[in-house]
Write a protein that holds these residues in place. Structure first.
Motif, PDB file in Angstrom:
ATOM      1  N   LEU A 228       2.209 -87.984 -51.164  1.00  0.00           N
ATOM      2  CA  LEU A 228       0.748 -87.942 -51.215  1.00  0.00           C
ATOM      3  C   LEU A 228       0.252 -86.511 -51.034  1.00  0.00           C
ATOM      4  CD1 LEU A 228      -0.087 -91.077 -49.015  1.00  0.00           C
ATOM      5  CD2 LEU A 228      -0.359 -90.893 -51.505  1.00  0.00           C
ATOM      6  N   TYR A 229       0.850 -85.830 -50.116  1.00  0.00           N
ATOM      7  CA  TYR A 229       0.472 -84.453 -49.806  1.00  0.00           C
ATOM      8  C   TYR A 229       0.635 -83.542 -51.014  1.00  0.00           C
ATOM      9  CZ  TYR A 229       0.391 -80.184 -46.950  1.00  0.00           C
ATOM     10  OH  TYR A 229       0.079 -78.969 -46.417  1.00  0.00           O
ATOM     11  N   ALA A 230       1.693 -83.757 -51.780  1.00  0.00           N
ATOM     12  CA  ALA A 230       1.968 -82.915 -52.944  1.00  0.00           C
ATOM     13  C   ALA A 230       0.886 -83.021 -54.005  1.00  0.00           C
ATOM     14  CB  ALA A 230       3.325 -83.277 -53.541  1.00  0.00           C
ATOM     15  N   THR A 231       0.159 -84.136 -54.026  1.00  0.00           N
ATOM     16  CA  THR A 231      -0.885 -84.330 -55.037  1.00  0.00           C
ATOM     17  C   THR A 231      -2.284 -84.070 -54.486  1.00  0.00           C
ATOM     18  OG1 THR A 231      -1.214 -86.691 -54.556  1.00  0.00           O
ATOM     19  CG2 THR A 231       0.548 -86.113 -56.110  1.00  0.00           C
ATOM     20  N   ALA A 232      -2.374 -83.696 -53.207  1.00  0.00           N
ATOM     21  CA  ALA A 232      -3.672 -83.541 -52.560  1.00  0.00           C
ATOM     22  C   ALA A 232      -4.256 -82.145 -52.802  1.00  0.00           C
ATOM     23  CB  ALA A 232      -3.545 -83.818 -51.064  1.00  0.00           C
ATOM     24  N   GLU A 233      -5.545 -82.019 -52.494  1.00  0.00           N
ATOM     25  CA  GLU A 233      -6.280 -80.780 -52.734  1.00  0.00           C
ATOM     26  C   GLU A 233      -6.292 -79.907 -51.476  1.00  0.00           C
ATOM     27  OE1 GLU A 233     -10.704 -79.451 -54.369  1.00  0.00           O
ATOM     28  OE2 GLU A 233     -10.401 -81.488 -53.624  1.00  0.00           O
ATOM     29  N   PRO A 234      -6.119 -78.604 -51.619  1.00  0.00           N
ATOM     30  CA  PRO A 234      -6.219 -77.719 -50.455  1.00  0.00           C
ATOM     31  C   PRO A 234      -7.573 -77.875 -49.763  1.00  0.00           C
ATOM     32  CG  PRO A 234      -5.251 -76.537 -52.296  1.00  0.00           C
ATOM     33  CD  PRO A 234      -5.733 -77.862 -52.834  1.00  0.00           C
ATOM     34  N   LEU A 235      -7.542 -77.878 -48.438  1.00  0.00           N
ATOM     35  CA  LEU A 235      -8.740 -78.118 -47.638  1.00  0.00           C
ATOM     36  C   LEU A 235      -9.868 -77.146 -47.976  1.00  0.00           C
ATOM     37  CD1 LEU A 235     -10.359 -77.145 -44.828  1.00  0.00           C
ATOM     38  CD2 LEU A 235     -10.137 -79.609 -45.267  1.00  0.00           C
ATOM     39  N   LEU A 236      -9.558 -75.868 -48.102  1.00  0.00           N
ATOM     40  CA  LEU A 236     -10.627 -74.895 -48.328  1.00  0.00           C
ATOM     41  C   LEU A 236     -11.324 -75.110 -49.667  1.00  0.00           C
ATOM     42  CD1 LEU A 236      -9.076 -71.657 -46.795  1.00  0.00           C
ATOM     43  CD2 LEU A 236     -10.832 -73.154 -45.805  1.00  0.00           C
ATOM     44  N   ASP A 237     -10.593 -75.535 -50.680  1.00  0.00           N
ATOM     45  CA  ASP A 237     -11.218 -75.841 -51.970  1.00  0.00           C
ATOM     46  C   ASP A 237     -12.153 -77.037 -51.830  1.00  0.00           C
ATOM     47  OD1 ASP A 237      -9.691 -73.792 -52.999  1.00  0.00           O
ATOM     48  OD2 ASP A 237      -8.252 -75.106 -54.003  1.00  0.00           O
ATOM     49  N   TYR A 238     -11.672 -78.086 -51.155  1.00  0.00           N
ATOM     50  CA  TYR A 238     -12.490 -79.279 -50.938  1.00  0.00           C
ATOM     51  C   TYR A 238     -13.731 -78.934 -50.113  1.00  0.00           C
ATOM     52  CZ  TYR A 238     -13.977 -83.787 -49.153  1.00  0.00           C
ATOM     53  OH  TYR A 238     -14.736 -84.882 -48.818  1.00  0.00           O
ATOM     54  N   PHE A 239     -13.539 -78.146 -49.064  1.00  0.00           N
ATOM     55  CA  PHE A 239     -14.650 -77.786 -48.183  1.00  0.00           C
ATOM     56  C   PHE A 239     -15.748 -77.066 -48.968  1.00  0.00           C
ATOM     57  CE2 PHE A 239     -17.080 -75.243 -45.287  1.00  0.00           C
ATOM     58  CZ  PHE A 239     -17.196 -76.019 -44.146  1.00  0.00           C
ATOM     59  N   ALA A 240     -15.353 -76.079 -49.771  1.00  0.00           N
ATOM     60  CA  ALA A 240     -16.337 -75.295 -50.517  1.00  0.00           C
ATOM     61  C   ALA A 240     -17.134 -76.168 -51.481  1.00  0.00           C
ATOM     62  CB  ALA A 240     -15.642 -74.163 -51.270  1.00  0.00           C
ATOM     63  N   ARG A 241     -16.488 -77.139 -52.090  1.00  0.00           N
ATOM     64  CA  ARG A 241     -17.146 -77.977 -53.098  1.00  0.00           C
ATOM     65  C   ARG A 241     -17.945 -79.125 -52.483  1.00  0.00           C
ATOM     66  NH1 ARG A 241     -12.999 -79.892 -55.186  1.00  0.00           N
ATOM     67  NH2 ARG A 241     -13.206 -82.033 -54.426  1.00  0.00           N
ATOM     68  N   GLU A 242     -17.370 -79.797 -51.486  1.00  0.00           N
ATOM     69  CA  GLU A 242     -17.943 -81.058 -51.004  1.00  0.00           C
ATOM     70  C   GLU A 242     -18.665 -80.969 -49.646  1.00  0.00           C
ATOM     71  OE1 GLU A 242     -18.023 -83.741 -52.770  1.00  0.00           O
ATOM     72  OE2 GLU A 242     -16.620 -83.229 -54.374  1.00  0.00           O
ATOM     73  N   ILE A 243     -18.261 -80.047 -48.794  1.00  0.00           N
ATOM     74  CA  ILE A 243     -18.792 -80.014 -47.432  1.00  0.00           C
ATOM     75  C   ILE A 243     -19.827 -78.920 -47.243  1.00  0.00           C
ATOM     76  CG2 ILE A 243     -18.213 -79.807 -44.983  1.00  0.00           C
ATOM     77  CD1 ILE A 243     -17.174 -82.375 -46.321  1.00  0.00           C
ATOM     78  N   ALA A 244     -19.512 -77.712 -47.686  1.00  0.00           N
ATOM     79  CA  ALA A 244     -20.423 -76.581 -47.470  1.00  0.00           C
ATOM     80  C   ALA A 244     -21.844 -76.845 -47.983  1.00  0.00           C
ATOM     81  CB  ALA A 244     -19.839 -75.313 -48.082  1.00  0.00           C
ATOM     82  N   PRO A 245     -22.019 -77.513 -49.140  1.00  0.00           N
ATOM     83  CA  PRO A 245     -23.394 -77.709 -49.630  1.00  0.00           C
ATOM     84  C   PRO A 245     -24.209 -78.774 -48.882  1.00  0.00           C
ATOM     85  CG  PRO A 245     -21.788 -77.807 -51.436  1.00  0.00           C
ATOM     86  CD  PRO A 245     -21.029 -77.911 -50.154  1.00  0.00           C
ATOM     87  N   LEU A 246     -23.574 -79.548 -48.020  1.00  0.00           N
ATOM     88  CA  LEU A 246     -24.264 -80.666 -47.385  1.00  0.00           C
ATOM     89  C   LEU A 246     -25.291 -80.198 -46.369  1.00  0.00           C
ATOM     90  CD1 LEU A 246     -21.272 -83.106 -46.684  1.00  0.00           C
ATOM     91  CD2 LEU A 246     -23.002 -83.303 -48.488  1.00  0.00           C
ATOM     92  N   PRO A 247     -26.426 -80.896 -46.264  1.00  0.00           N
ATOM     93  CA  PRO A 247     -27.367 -80.620 -45.176  1.00  0.00           C
ATOM     94  C   PRO A 247     -26.768 -81.127 -43.861  1.00  0.00           C
ATOM     95  CG  PRO A 247     -28.052 -82.563 -46.368  1.00  0.00           C
ATOM     96  CD  PRO A 247     -26.870 -82.012 -47.119  1.00  0.00           C
ATOM     97  N   PRO A 248     -27.329 -80.721 -42.728  1.00  0.00           N
ATOM     98  CA  PRO A 248     -26.827 -81.249 -41.445  1.00  0.00           C
ATOM     99  C   PRO A 248     -26.827 -82.768 -41.450  1.00  0.00           C
ATOM    100  CG  PRO A 248     -28.338 -79.449 -41.061  1.00  0.00           C
ATOM    101  CD  PRO A 248     -28.414 -79.759 -42.533  1.00  0.00           C
TER     102      PRO A 248
END
Length: 199
Positions: free
Chosen positions: A176-196
């Motif tokens: 599963l890990y081998a097919t997963a996305e690096p955390l920093l890429d996911y964070f920049a796309r999905e988490i950083a833009p979110l409001p509080p």
């Protein structure tokens, strides 16, 4: 194997015994952690306490204060010969807890820990009967199924020592890990833009 962990024989440990067993096995290993639940409680952790109280700015400030400690922990792991691989399953939309947790995970990733994210839809084939367990695998030595109460507060773990169980579960997490996305890429796309978060 991952979908059968909860049914396999293991020795239940309270938090103190789990911590001792964990520390004993934690050196010169590949550390694998699978995190599935979308909400936890982390009483005693200042940033979580601020988050739980609804003070997002304070939660972020307290989280940032952990940066030096996080760097030190990653450096200590390196000196112990520990290679960390943490896999976080995420559902959409992300829960407020997950939005908070990702702030800390970002610190770990920026310090050099290898964290990856996988969408919950990618593990559905393993969840016919129940969600995947929260597990920690320390090399080929031990597998812990971390135990939580209904509110998501950890109270102990089940220790599994069967080498075949450890090996097969480890391979499944690694796949599963081998097919997963690096955390920093996911964070920049999905988490950083979110409001509080609002709750």
């Amino acid at each position: 194997m991952l979908d059968r962990i909860a049914d396999l024989p293991g020795r239940e440990l309270d938090l103190a015994a789990y911590s001792d067993a964990y520390d004993e096995a934690y050196k010169q290993i590949i550390f694998l952690k699978l995190e599935r639940r979308q909400t936890f409680r982390e009483p005693g952790f200042p940033s979580w306490e601020a988050f739980a109280a609804g003070d997002w700015d304070r939660a972020l400030e307290l989280n940032e204060r952990e940066r030096d400690a996080v760097r030190a922990k990653v450096a200590e792991d390196d000196s112990l010969g520990v290679e960390s691989r943490r896999l976080r399953v995420v559902e959409r939309p992300v829960t407020p807890y997950l939005q908070w947790e990702m702030q800390y995970f970002r610190l770990l990733a920026e310090a050099g820990e290898d964290l990856r994210v996988i969408d919950a839809s990618r593990v559905q084939h393993l969840e016919a009967d129940r969600p995947l367990p929260e597990i920690v695998i320390l090399g080929d030595r031990v597998l812990f199924e971390v135990l939580y109460d209904a509110d998501g507060t950890a109270y102990g773990a089940r220790r599994l020592d069967d080498p075949e169980v450890i090996a097969v579960a480890g391979r499944e997490v690694a796949d599963l890990y081998a097919t997963a996305e690096p955390l920093l890429d996911y964070f920049a796309r999905e988490i950083a833009p979110l409001p509080p978060p609002t709750s």
